[in-house]
Enzyme design. Structure first.
Site, mmCIF file in Angstrom:
data_model
loop_
_atom_site.group_PDB
_atom_site.id
_atom_site.type_symbol
_atom_site.label_atom_id
_atom_site.label_comp_id
_atom_site.label_asym_id
_atom_site.label_seq_id
_atom_site.Cartn_x
_atom_site.Cartn_y
_atom_site.Cartn_z
ATOM 1 N N ILE A 1 0.844 -1.213 0.000
ATOM 2 C CA ILE A 1 0.000 0.000 0.000
ATOM 3 C C ILE A 1 0.876 1.259 0.000
ATOM 4 O O ILE A 1 0.436 2.343 -0.351
ATOM 5 C CB ILE A 1 -0.937 0.017 1.243
ATOM 6 C CG1 ILE A 1 -1.784 -1.263 1.324
ATOM 7 C CG2 ILE A 1 -1.842 1.240 1.228
ATOM 8 C CD1 ILE A 1 -2.797 -1.270 2.475
ATOM 9 N N HIS B 1 -1.307 4.956 -9.728
ATOM 10 C CA HIS B 1 -2.025 5.554 -8.595
ATOM 11 C C HIS B 1 -1.544 6.995 -8.399
ATOM 12 O O HIS B 1 -0.939 7.346 -7.412
ATOM 13 C CB HIS B 1 -1.738 4.713 -7.343
ATOM 14 C CG HIS B 1 -2.535 5.119 -6.140
ATOM 15 N ND1 HIS B 1 -3.880 5.349 -6.170
ATOM 16 C CD2 HIS B 1 -2.152 5.309 -4.855
ATOM 17 C CE1 HIS B 1 -4.289 5.674 -4.946
ATOM 18 N NE2 HIS B 1 -3.261 5.657 -4.134
HETATM 19 N N1 APR Z 1 9.839 -0.531 8.831
HETATM 20 C C1 APR Z 1 8.625 -0.743 9.400
HETATM 21 N N2 APR Z 1 7.767 0.230 9.685
HETATM 22 C C2 APR Z 1 8.132 1.476 9.374
HETATM 23 C C3 APR Z 1 9.369 1.792 8.767
HETATM 24 C C4 APR Z 1 10.247 0.714 8.510
HETATM 25 N N3 APR Z 1 11.436 0.906 7.967
HETATM 26 N N4 APR Z 1 9.440 3.124 8.595
HETATM 27 C C5 APR Z 1 8.284 3.639 9.040
HETATM 28 N N5 APR Z 1 7.503 2.650 9.517
HETATM 29 C C6 APR Z 1 6.187 2.738 10.145
HETATM 30 C C7 APR Z 1 5.994 3.981 10.984
HETATM 31 O O1 APR Z 1 6.577 3.802 12.292
HETATM 32 C C8 APR Z 1 4.479 4.108 11.021
HETATM 33 O O2 APR Z 1 3.929 3.517 12.164
HETATM 34 O O3 APR Z 1 5.193 2.832 9.135
HETATM 35 C C9 APR Z 1 4.018 3.353 9.769
HETATM 36 C C10 APR Z 1 3.294 4.225 8.762
HETATM 37 O O4 APR Z 1 2.120 4.642 9.363
HETATM 38 P P1 APR Z 1 1.528 6.120 9.173
HETATM 39 O O5 APR Z 1 2.640 7.113 9.273
HETATM 40 O O6 APR Z 1 0.381 6.258 10.100
HETATM 41 O O7 APR Z 1 1.063 6.110 7.635
HETATM 42 P P2 APR Z 1 -0.272 5.486 7.002
HETATM 43 O O8 APR Z 1 -1.322 6.532 6.940
HETATM 44 O O9 APR Z 1 -0.584 4.187 7.651
HETATM 45 O O10 APR Z 1 0.225 5.260 5.487
HETATM 46 C C11 APR Z 1 1.261 4.355 5.189
HETATM 47 O O11 APR Z 1 0.462 3.983 2.957
HETATM 48 O O12 APR Z 1 -1.149 5.079 1.670
HETATM 49 C C12 APR Z 1 0.213 4.929 1.945
HETATM 50 O O13 APR Z 1 1.053 7.123 1.410
HETATM 51 C C13 APR Z 1 0.785 6.214 2.462
HETATM 52 O O14 APR Z 1 3.050 5.526 2.181
HETATM 53 C C14 APR Z 1 2.015 5.717 3.145
HETATM 54 C C15 APR Z 1 1.583 4.373 3.706
#
Ligand code: APR
Length: 320
Positions: free
Chosen positions: A119, A176
């Site tokens: 995603i 997308h």
């Molecule tokens: N490994 C694992 N988790 C990670 C890493 C990593 N290297 N880097 C960041 N994260 C985690 C963050 O700690 C965070 O909890 O990924 C999570 C992302 O969550 P959100 O910031 O809340 O983002 P979200 O709205 O869930 O979207 C995630 O999906 O639709 C796409 O553009 C959006 O790229 C984004 C992704």
């Protein structure tokens, strides 16, 4: 029979919503993974406690180590950063590409047989990179975008026509991004194609054009309203529909970012096309016959995806 194991790589806004939906639908036990300590554990415990009220049976475990995803049947990847107002999905490329490298290695080591749904944005480039970094079968690595974009299109159409969303079928193809291709000709209300509904006086070409434009910018509209992140309810629901089709071998026809090996005249790239998802993963890519306008729009969108992949290759030459 033991329950299925569904690993969520990233436990942020979409990850948490995914876990909740998977529990409510009893699709399997959930492993929430994140680099942030406490976040997946806290969300897992909170959702597990809601099961007492909702009455669903599923286990939730939060982990910060990839070993915890061992043997997962499905992995849904949201790790990375989301958009803030003023950012395009493409602005996320550099940061999220590095994240895909780590995620690809983790899944390859601990869950090599999983069906992987990506995603993380910019979606078409990230799912392409994730497949390469992980080396997993192309039929088992797929991107979630078309189900969400089509859901937005369907919702706007249901508002315009004042009919049940259940009776609206719509398809959005291509990358997308803002160049995505809502397929007006293949979208229907109770089986009646949209161009016929214009002839029947249900709507006008202008109104339909405005809906298509709103669909294209649907993600940005929500980023602008939320201000601190991007959409999560509809993206999570869309990925769950894909996971469910795989786990239950439903063989649903869904628009997804799928690997193309010659279909649509394209090779070695991921872009949104209609596919059949069943127990074999992406079991079939459906090749549509575009008219001249659709072909031009699709090619423009593909061009945008190609330039993103080239930018990825510039950062990570091993992707070539
Ligand atoms: N490994 C694992 N988790 C990670 C890493 C990593 N290297 N880097 C960041 N994260 C985690 C963050 O700690 C965070 O909890 O990924 C999570 C992302 O969550 P959100 O910031 O809340 O983002 P979200 O709205 O869930 O979207 C995630 O999906 O639709 C796409 O553009 C959006 O790229 C984004 C992704």
């Amino acid at each position: 029979m033991a329950r299925k194991k569904i690993a969520l790589i990233g436990s942020g806004m979409i990850g948490g919503t995914l876990a909740h939906l998977i529990g409510l639908k009893e699709l399997g036990d959930v492993i929430l993974f994140d680099i942030s300590e406490g976040l997946p554990q806290g969300k897992g415990l909170d959702i597990a406690q809601s099961s007492a009220v909702e009455g669903f049976d599923a286990a939730f475990q939060g982990v910060n180590d990839y070993a915890g995803i061992e043997g997962a049947d499905v992995c849904i990847v949201t790790a990375g950063v989301p958009r803030k107002p003023g950012m395009s999905r493409d602005d996320l490329l550099g940061i999220n590409l590095k994240v895909m490298e780590q995620v690809g290695a983790g899944i390859k080591k601990y869950a090599p047989k999983a069906f992987v749904i990506c995603i993380t944005n910019p979606l078409d480039a990230m799912v392409w990179a994730l497949q390469k970094f992980s080396g997993m079968p192309k039929s088992h690595v797929v991107g979630m975008a078309g189900v969400l974009d089509s859901a937005r299109f369907r919702y706007f159409l249901s508002e315009e026509f004042n009919v049940s969303i259940e009776d609206i079928s719509a398809m959005t193809l291509g990358g997308h991004g803002d160049d995505m291709v809502p397929m007006v000709r293949y979208s229907t209300v109770g089986g009646i194609p949209l161009p016929d509904l214009i002839k029947m006086g249900w709507t006008s070409q202008e109104k339909l054009d405005a809906i298509v434009e709103r669909t294209r910018k649907g993600g940005g509209e929500i980023v602008g309203l939320l201000k601190t992140g991007s959409a999560y309810y509809a993206p999570a629901a869309s990925a769950v529909a894909m996971a469910e089709s795989y786990l239950k071998d439903k063989k649903r026809v869904l628009p997804c970012a799928a690997y193309l090996s010659g279909q649509y005249g394209l090779k070695d790239m991921y872009v949104g096309v209609p596919v059949v998802i069943g127990a074999g993963g992406v079991e079939r890519v459906i090749e549509l016959d575009f008219n001249k306008d659709e072909k031009a729009m699709f090619e423009k969108s593909v061009g945008a995806v190609k330039s993103l992949c080239e930018a990825c290759e510039g950062i990570a030459p091993q992707l070539k």
